[in-house]
Design an enzyme around this catalytic site. Sequence first.
Site, mmCIF file in Angstrom:
data_model
loop_
_atom_site.group_PDB
_atom_site.id
_atom_site.type_symbol
_atom_site.label_atom_id
_atom_site.label_comp_id
_atom_site.label_asym_id
_atom_site.label_seq_id
_atom_site.Cartn_x
_atom_site.Cartn_y
_atom_site.Cartn_z
ATOM 1 N N CYS A 177 -9.877 54.071 -24.581
ATOM 2 C CA CYS A 177 -10.916 53.958 -23.559
ATOM 3 C C CYS A 177 -10.456 54.711 -22.317
ATOM 4 C CB CYS A 177 -11.177 52.486 -23.231
ATOM 5 S SG CYS A 177 -9.803 51.688 -22.352
ATOM 6 N N CYS B 84 -7.176 53.225 -20.744
ATOM 7 C CA CYS B 84 -5.943 53.556 -21.455
ATOM 8 C C CYS B 84 -5.620 55.044 -21.349
ATOM 9 C CB CYS B 84 -6.042 53.115 -22.906
ATOM 10 S SG CYS B 84 -6.130 51.307 -23.068
ATOM 11 N N HIS C 282 -4.877 45.881 -23.638
ATOM 12 C CA HIS C 282 -5.208 46.706 -24.804
ATOM 13 C C HIS C 282 -3.924 47.104 -25.523
ATOM 14 C CE1 HIS C 282 -9.390 48.220 -23.259
ATOM 15 N NE2 HIS C 282 -9.241 46.907 -23.129
ATOM 16 N N GLU D 166 -2.822 49.973 -26.400
ATOM 17 C CA GLU D 166 -2.139 51.108 -25.782
ATOM 18 C C GLU D 166 -1.333 50.668 -24.568
ATOM 19 O OE1 GLU D 166 -6.334 52.734 -26.892
ATOM 20 O OE2 GLU D 166 -5.408 50.807 -26.429
#
Length: 149
Positions: free
Chosen positions: A86, A89, A56, A58
Amino acid sequence: MESPFTHEYFMKKALLEAEKAFEKNEVPIGAVIVIGEKIIARAHNLTETLNDVTAHAEMQAFTAAADYLGGKYLKKCTLYVTLEPCQMCAGASYWTQIDQIIFGAFDPQRGFRHFKTTLHPQTKFTGGILTGECSEIINRFFIEKRNLN
Protein backbone atom coordinates in the site's frame (compact mmCIF):
# COMPACT_ATOMS: atom_id res chain seq x y z
CA MET A 1 24.64 -25.07 -11.25
CA GLU A 2 21.56 -22.88 -10.92
CA SER A 3 20.80 -21.37 -7.51
CA PRO A 4 17.68 -22.72 -5.78
CA PHE A 5 17.13 -19.24 -4.31
CA THR A 6 14.76 -17.80 -6.91
CA HIS A 7 12.03 -15.18 -6.57
CA GLU A 8 9.57 -18.08 -6.38
CA TYR A 9 11.53 -19.70 -3.55
CA PHE A 10 11.43 -16.57 -1.39
CA MET A 11 7.79 -15.80 -2.29
CA LYS A 12 6.87 -19.26 -1.01
CA LYS A 13 8.51 -18.28 2.29
CA ALA A 14 6.38 -15.12 2.33
CA LEU A 15 3.32 -17.28 1.65
CA LEU A 16 4.13 -19.34 4.75
CA GLU A 17 3.96 -16.08 6.71
CA ALA A 18 0.63 -15.26 5.05
CA GLU A 19 -0.69 -18.62 6.28
CA LYS A 20 0.33 -17.67 9.83
CA ALA A 21 -1.66 -14.45 9.47
CA PHE A 22 -4.65 -16.42 8.14
CA GLU A 23 -4.54 -18.71 11.19
CA LYS A 24 -4.64 -15.62 13.44
CA ASN A 25 -7.66 -14.21 11.59
CA GLU A 26 -5.47 -11.45 10.13
CA VAL A 27 -5.63 -10.43 6.47
CA PRO A 28 -3.20 -13.03 5.11
CA ILE A 29 -0.25 -11.06 3.84
CA GLY A 30 3.26 -12.27 4.48
CA ALA A 31 6.70 -10.83 3.91
CA VAL A 32 10.34 -11.79 4.11
CA ILE A 33 13.43 -9.64 3.68
CA VAL A 34 16.50 -11.16 2.10
CA ILE A 35 20.10 -10.04 1.88
CA GLY A 36 22.19 -12.12 -0.47
CA GLU A 37 20.49 -15.48 -0.22
CA LYS A 38 19.69 -15.23 3.49
CA ILE A 39 16.31 -14.41 5.01
CA ILE A 40 16.91 -11.83 7.73
CA ALA A 41 13.28 -11.01 8.56
CA ARG A 42 9.96 -12.85 8.42
CA ALA A 43 6.66 -11.15 9.15
CA HIS A 44 2.93 -11.14 8.56
CA ASN A 45 0.04 -8.80 9.19
CA LEU A 46 -0.64 -8.14 12.87
CA THR A 47 -3.14 -5.28 12.64
CA GLU A 48 -5.87 -7.12 14.56
CA THR A 49 -3.53 -8.77 17.07
CA LEU A 50 -1.80 -5.50 17.94
CA ASN A 51 -4.88 -3.31 17.35
CA ASP A 52 -2.60 -1.18 15.15
CA VAL A 53 -3.49 -0.12 11.61
CA THR A 54 0.21 0.28 10.80
CA ALA A 55 1.15 -3.31 11.70
CA HIS A 56 1.28 -4.46 8.07
CA ALA A 57 3.56 -7.35 7.13
CA GLU A 58 5.99 -5.02 5.39
CA MET A 59 6.25 -2.67 8.36
CA GLN A 60 6.90 -5.59 10.71
CA ALA A 61 9.54 -6.93 8.31
CA PHE A 62 11.27 -3.53 7.99
CA THR A 63 11.55 -3.30 11.78
CA ALA A 64 12.87 -6.85 12.14
CA ALA A 65 15.41 -6.43 9.32
CA ALA A 66 16.66 -3.10 10.68
CA ASP A 67 17.07 -4.71 14.10
CA TYR A 68 18.97 -7.63 12.56
CA LEU A 69 21.28 -5.30 10.61
CA GLY A 70 21.68 -2.83 13.45
CA GLY A 71 20.68 0.13 11.31
CA LYS A 72 17.66 1.70 9.66
CA TYR A 73 18.77 1.39 6.04
CA LEU A 74 18.04 -1.80 4.13
CA LYS A 75 20.40 -1.29 1.22
CA LYS A 76 21.27 -4.51 -0.64
CA CYS A 77 18.06 -6.07 0.74
CA THR A 78 15.01 -7.38 -1.09
CA LEU A 79 11.48 -7.38 0.29
CA TYR A 80 9.26 -10.25 -0.83
CA VAL A 81 5.60 -9.61 -0.03
CA THR A 82 2.52 -11.52 -1.11
CA LEU A 83 0.48 -8.41 -2.02
CA GLU A 84 1.51 -5.18 -3.71
CA PRO A 85 2.42 -2.77 -0.91
CA CYS A 86 0.00 0.00 0.00
CA GLN A 87 1.07 3.62 -0.11
CA MET A 88 2.01 3.58 3.61
CA CYS A 89 4.32 0.61 3.20
CA ALA A 90 5.77 1.93 -0.06
CA GLY A 91 6.42 5.24 1.68
CA ALA A 92 8.18 3.47 4.54
CA SER A 93 10.22 1.50 2.00
CA TYR A 94 11.40 4.82 0.58
CA TRP A 95 12.95 5.72 3.93
CA THR A 96 14.57 2.29 4.35
CA GLN A 97 16.25 2.70 0.96
CA ILE A 98 15.54 -0.97 0.29
CA ASP A 99 17.14 -2.17 -2.91
CA GLN A 100 14.26 -4.18 -4.35
CA ILE A 101 10.59 -5.02 -3.77
CA ILE A 102 9.15 -8.22 -5.21
CA PHE A 103 5.42 -8.77 -4.76
CA GLY A 104 2.94 -11.48 -5.63
CA ALA A 105 -0.62 -10.34 -6.20
CA PHE A 106 -1.43 -6.95 -7.67
CA ASP A 107 -3.70 -4.59 -5.72
CA PRO A 108 -5.19 -2.23 -8.31
CA GLN A 109 -7.35 -0.41 -5.72
CA ARG A 110 -4.98 0.08 -2.78
CA GLY A 111 -1.53 -0.71 -4.15
CA PHE A 112 1.19 1.90 -4.28
CA ARG A 113 1.12 2.04 -8.09
CA HIS A 114 -2.55 3.11 -8.06
CA PHE A 115 -1.68 6.08 -5.86
CA LYS A 116 1.54 6.75 -7.76
CA THR A 117 3.44 6.55 -4.47
CA THR A 118 7.12 7.14 -5.06
CA LEU A 119 9.64 4.50 -4.12
CA HIS A 120 13.23 5.43 -3.43
CA PRO A 121 14.83 6.31 -6.79
CA GLN A 122 17.16 3.31 -6.56
CA THR A 123 14.50 0.80 -5.49
CA LYS A 124 13.51 -1.64 -8.21
CA PHE A 125 10.20 -3.51 -8.10
CA THR A 126 8.69 -6.53 -9.77
CA GLY A 127 5.14 -7.79 -9.39
CA GLY A 128 3.35 -10.96 -10.34
CA ILE A 129 5.54 -13.60 -8.68
CA LEU A 130 3.28 -16.57 -7.77
CA THR A 131 0.26 -14.32 -8.36
CA GLY A 132 -2.19 -17.22 -8.31
CA GLU A 133 -1.10 -18.54 -4.93
CA CYS A 134 -0.85 -15.05 -3.42
CA SER A 135 -4.31 -14.08 -4.67
CA GLU A 136 -5.86 -17.38 -3.61
CA ILE A 137 -5.08 -17.05 0.09
CA ILE A 138 -6.49 -13.52 0.23
CA ASN A 139 -9.61 -14.54 -1.69
CA ARG A 140 -10.10 -17.58 0.56
CA PHE A 141 -9.81 -15.38 3.65
CA PHE A 142 -12.49 -12.93 2.49
CA ILE A 143 -14.81 -15.70 1.26
CA GLU A 144 -14.62 -17.31 4.71
CA LYS A 145 -15.22 -13.92 6.37
CA ARG A 146 -18.33 -13.33 4.25
CA ASN A 147 -19.65 -16.82 4.97
CA LEU A 148 -19.29 -16.31 8.72
CA ASN A 149 -21.31 -13.09 8.69
